[in-house]
Design a protein around this motif. Structure first.
Motif, PDB file in Angstrom:
ATOM      1  N   MET A   1      28.277   9.245  31.676  1.00 24.44           N
ATOM      2  CA  MET A   1      27.081   8.569  31.372  1.00 24.44           C
ATOM      3  C   MET A   1      26.145   8.325  32.612  1.00 24.44           C
ATOM      4  N   THR A   2      24.888   8.433  32.675  1.00 24.14           N
ATOM      5  CA  THR A   2      23.966   8.235  33.573  1.00 24.14           C
ATOM      6  C   THR A   2      24.057   6.700  33.740  1.00 24.14           C
ATOM      7  N   ASP A   3      23.920   6.612  35.028  1.00 24.98           N
ATOM      8  CA  ASP A   3      24.137   4.968  35.492  1.00 24.98           C
ATOM      9  C   ASP A   3      22.751   4.338  34.640  1.00 24.98           C
ATOM     10  N   ILE A   4      23.181   3.138  34.085  1.00 27.72           N
ATOM     11  CA  ILE A   4      22.186   2.416  33.157  1.00 27.72           C
ATOM     12  C   ILE A   4      21.010   1.874  33.781  1.00 27.72           C
ATOM     13  N   SER A   5      21.038   1.284  35.153  1.00 28.94           N
ATOM     14  CA  SER A   5      20.129   0.941  35.702  1.00 28.94           C
ATOM     15  C   SER A   5      19.028   1.779  35.876  1.00 28.94           C
ATOM     16  N   GLU A   6      19.511   3.215  36.215  1.00 30.05           N
ATOM     17  CA  GLU A   6      18.625   4.216  36.463  1.00 30.05           C
ATOM     18  C   GLU A   6      17.984   4.643  35.352  1.00 30.05           C
ATOM     19  N   TYR A   7      18.789   4.757  33.976  1.00 28.94           N
ATOM     20  CA  TYR A   7      18.094   5.079  32.896  1.00 28.94           C
ATOM     21  C   TYR A   7      17.027   4.029  32.592  1.00 28.94           C
ATOM     22  N   VAL A   8      17.316   2.692  32.496  1.00 31.50           N
ATOM     23  CA  VAL A   8      16.253   1.615  32.280  1.00 31.50           C
ATOM     24  C   VAL A   8      15.090   2.008  32.981  1.00 31.50           C
ATOM     25  N   HIS A   9      15.335   2.110  34.292  1.00 28.60           N
ATOM     26  CA  HIS A   9      14.127   2.516  35.297  1.00 28.60           C
ATOM     27  C   HIS A   9      13.180   3.671  34.848  1.00 28.60           C
ATOM     28  N   ASP A  10      13.879   4.596  34.638  1.00 31.26           N
ATOM     29  CA  ASP A  10      13.259   5.931  34.071  1.00 31.26           C
ATOM     30  C   ASP A  10      12.532   5.639  32.791  1.00 31.26           C
ATOM     31  N   LEU A  11      13.047   5.173  31.872  1.00 29.01           N
ATOM     32  CA  LEU A  11      12.748   4.811  30.551  1.00 29.01           C
ATOM     33  C   LEU A  11      11.452   4.235  30.625  1.00 29.01           C
ATOM     34  N   ILE A  12      11.124   3.074  31.326  1.00 35.74           N
ATOM     35  CA  ILE A  12      10.039   2.195  31.651  1.00 35.74           C
ATOM     36  C   ILE A  12       9.064   2.947  32.301  1.00 35.74           C
ATOM     37  N   GLU A  13       9.455   3.781  33.282  1.00 33.74           N
ATOM     38  CA  GLU A  13       8.396   4.587  34.003  1.00 33.74           C
ATOM     39  C   GLU A  13       7.816   5.637  32.991  1.00 33.74           C
ATOM     40  N   LYS A  14       8.763   6.359  32.270  1.00 30.07           N
ATOM     41  CA  LYS A  14       8.094   7.314  31.281  1.00 30.07           C
ATOM     42  C   LYS A  14       7.105   6.640  30.230  1.00 30.07           C
ATOM     43  N   GLY A  15       7.539   5.386  29.961  1.00 31.85           N
ATOM     44  CA  GLY A  15       6.586   4.710  29.011  1.00 31.85           C
ATOM     45  C   GLY A  15       5.107   4.368  29.503  1.00 31.85           C
ATOM     46  N   ILE A  16       5.272   3.943  30.769  1.00 29.72           N
ATOM     47  CA  ILE A  16       3.900   3.638  31.616  1.00 29.72           C
ATOM     48  C   ILE A  16       3.116   5.006  31.816  1.00 29.72           C
ATOM     49  N   GLN A  17       3.879   6.001  31.964  1.00 25.53           N
ATOM     50  CA  GLN A  17       3.243   7.363  32.422  1.00 25.53           C
ATOM     51  C   GLN A  17       2.566   7.782  31.194  1.00 25.53           C
ATOM     52  N   ALA A  18       3.125   7.593  29.661  1.00 21.01           N
ATOM     53  CA  ALA A  18       2.769   7.992  28.789  1.00 21.01           C
ATOM     54  C   ALA A  18       1.562   7.299  28.226  1.00 21.01           C
ATOM     55  N   GLY A  19       1.373   6.350  28.721  1.00 20.91           N
ATOM     56  CA  GLY A  19      -0.002   5.242  28.342  1.00 20.91           C
ATOM     57  C   GLY A  19       0.735   4.249  27.137  1.00 20.91           C
ATOM     58  N   ALA A  20       2.086   4.018  27.023  1.00 20.47           N
ATOM     59  CA  ALA A  20       2.696   3.272  25.688  1.00 20.47           C
ATOM     60  C   ALA A  20       2.022   1.569  26.174  1.00 20.47           C
ATOM     61  N   SER A  21       2.102   0.986  25.178  1.00 22.80           N
ATOM     62  CA  SER A  21       1.820  -0.337  25.086  1.00 22.80           C
ATOM     63  C   SER A  21       3.036  -1.150  24.896  1.00 22.80           C
ATOM     64  N   ASP A  22       4.023  -0.441  24.325  1.00 24.81           N
ATOM     65  CA  ASP A  22       5.360  -1.069  23.908  1.00 24.81           C
ATOM     66  C   ASP A  22       6.553  -0.132  23.761  1.00 24.81           C
ATOM     67  N   ILE A  23       7.614  -0.521  24.190  1.00 29.45           N
ATOM     68  CA  ILE A  23       8.923   0.259  24.316  1.00 29.45           C
ATOM     69  C   ILE A  23       9.797  -0.269  23.012  1.00 29.45           C
ATOM     70  N   HIS A  24      10.312   0.248  22.220  1.00 29.71           N
ATOM     71  CA  HIS A  24      11.093  -0.325  21.204  1.00 29.71           C
ATOM     72  C   HIS A  24      12.420   0.298  21.442  1.00 29.71           C
ATOM     73  N   ILE A  25      13.580  -0.515  21.478  1.00 30.17           N
ATOM     74  CA  ILE A  25      14.898   0.073  21.540  1.00 30.17           C
ATOM     75  C   ILE A  25      15.566  -0.341  20.266  1.00 30.17           C
ATOM     76  N   ASP A  26      15.734   0.421  19.217  1.00 29.32           N
ATOM     77  CA  ASP A  26      16.261  -0.047  18.104  1.00 29.32           C
ATOM     78  C   ASP A  26      17.707   0.365  17.762  1.00 29.32           C
ATOM     79  N   PRO A  27      18.859  -0.705  17.471  1.00 24.21           N
ATOM     80  CA  PRO A  27      19.715  -0.144  17.077  1.00 24.21           C
ATOM     81  C   PRO A  27      19.917   0.211  15.645  1.00 24.21           C
ATOM     82  N   ILE A  28      20.362   1.423  15.286  1.00 22.80           N
ATOM     83  CA  ILE A  28      20.516   2.049  14.006  1.00 22.80           C
ATOM     84  C   ILE A  28      21.953   2.278  13.805  1.00 22.80           C
ATOM     85  N   SER A  29      22.071   2.891  12.178  1.00 21.68           N
ATOM     86  CA  SER A  29      23.518   2.960  11.926  1.00 21.68           C
ATOM     87  C   SER A  29      24.210   3.984  12.698  1.00 21.68           C
TER      88      SER A  29
END
Length: 372
Positions: free
Chosen positions: A1-29
């Motif tokens: 598994m990729t380092d969690i801290s690195e994943y969170v950092h990359d996810l936020i950066e990806k959202g910013i670069q994409a111009g997102a206003s919000d990032i949703h992380i949804d647990p599903i079935s």
């Protein structure tokens, strides 16, 4: 598994670069769904296995100053995030909220860039005549200006743009916000904390003892706040606030329905700005190219505001004092040249700026309910 801290950092950066206003992380079935809100709509970004959820949520909660051991109660927090973009360091404030669901904790990150700056009302897409009308409201020494619209219609953006238009030199400007989204020099910004006893109406009472000239109230939610704000507007203060209503007329009706005396409503309100944010048709493919690199085949790219601006003058006072219906008020206003939100939206469709589906979406909303 990729380092969690690195994943969170990359996810936020990806959202910013994409111009997102919000990032949703949804647990599903069957796992975890990651979505970005872009141009007002949620877009699925990726799916992760179920085991990703808890450590990602725990990492974000830790960054946000939350209790990582409490998974049964909603929590709020936040942190600042730095990244390099176009060779310059940029800081993003991130507001975080958790919600316990049957599949685990859902978490939403609101991305708030520091460098967001609204220099003028005209930059928001207002018609020149509307910009002039709002500026005339802002030079008043007292009265109430209401910004109306549903959640996500850009009310806070308009409020901040008005602040930038407002001559603040020599004036004590105070804002009550929940939360404070952007920091503005020269404004005494107060964070509302209902759980700690600092509600909008209690905060407003306290601010009135601070010799204010201009007060921004993030939202009028109840009769108590409305009464205090209206009386402040009648005693030498300029009040700028927001309310969740459909249009200008329904804002007046909402205040009357709250039990505010008609003579107070007619005397206090200087003007009402009702607005929506609509998606713009992609100018590169005009919504007809699934391989368009600009809109990624969505057919839309970016949003613009549509506004109706009502200056409440003496001609409207009899209708307010007589508690006339919304239909009667609206008919009178239109007969005197008032341009409604629906008319402006239809104009945008005719110009090719918006799709007819946007018109249908907002008109349906209007028929279902005039007050939200």
């Amino acid at each position: 598994m990729t380092d969690i801290s690195e994943y969170v950092h990359d996810l936020i950066e990806k959202g910013i670069q994409a111009g997102a206003s919000d990032i949703h992380i949804d647990p599903i079935s069957d796992g975890v769904l990651v979505r970005f809100r872009m141009d007002g709509f949620l877009k699925e970004i990726e799916w992760k296995e179920e085991m990703w959820g808890p450590p990602v949520v725990s990492r974000i909660k830790l960054m946000s100053g939350m209790d990582i051991g409490d998974r049964r109660m909603p929590q709020d927090g936040g942190f600042s995030f730095e990244l390099q973009r176009d060779g310059e360091k940029e800081t993003i404030d991130i507001r975080v909220a958790t919600l316990p669901t049957i599949y685990g904790e859902k978490i939403v990150l609101r991305l708030l860039p520091h460098n967001t700056c609204y220099h003028s009302l005209s930059s928001l897409g207002m018609k020149p005549e509307h910009v002039q009308a709002v500026r005339e409201m802002l030079v008043q020494s007292q009265g109430m200006i209401l910004i109306a619209g549903p959640t996500g219609s850009g009310k806070t953006t308009t409020m901040y743009a008005m602040l930038h238009e407002l001559q603040r030199e020599g004036r004590n400007v105070v804002s009550l916000e929940q939360p404070v989204e952007y920091r503005i020099a020269g404004v005494n910004q107060v964070q509302i904390h209902p759980r700690s006893g600092l509600s909008f109406h209690e905060g407003l009472r306290a601010v009135l003892r601070q010799d204010p000239d201009v007060i921004l109230v993030g939202e009028i939610r109840d009769k108590q706040t409305a009464e205090v704000a209206i009386r402040a507007a009648l005693t030498g203060h300029l009040i700028i606030t927001t309310v969740h209503t459909f249009d200008s007329v329904s804002t007046i009706i909402r205040l009357l329905d709250m039990g505010i005396e008609p003579y107070l409503v007619s005397s206090a309100i200087t003007g009402i700005i009702a607005q929506r944010l609509i998606r713009k048709v992609c100018i590169h493919c005009f919504g007809k190219d699934a391989s368009c690199s600009r809109c990624k085949g969505a057919g839309f790219f970016g949003r613009t505001g549509i506004y109706e601006v009502l200056a409440v003058d003496e001609s409207l006072h009899p209708y307010i004092l007589n508690c006339s219906s919304a239909e009667v008020m609206r008919k009178y206003m239109v007969s005197n040249g008032f341009v409604t939100l629906s008319s402006i939206l239809e104009e945008k469709v005719a110009q090719g700026v918006a799709e007819p589906t946007e018109c249908q979406r907002y008109m349906t909303y209007g028929h279902k309910s005039t007050v939200v």
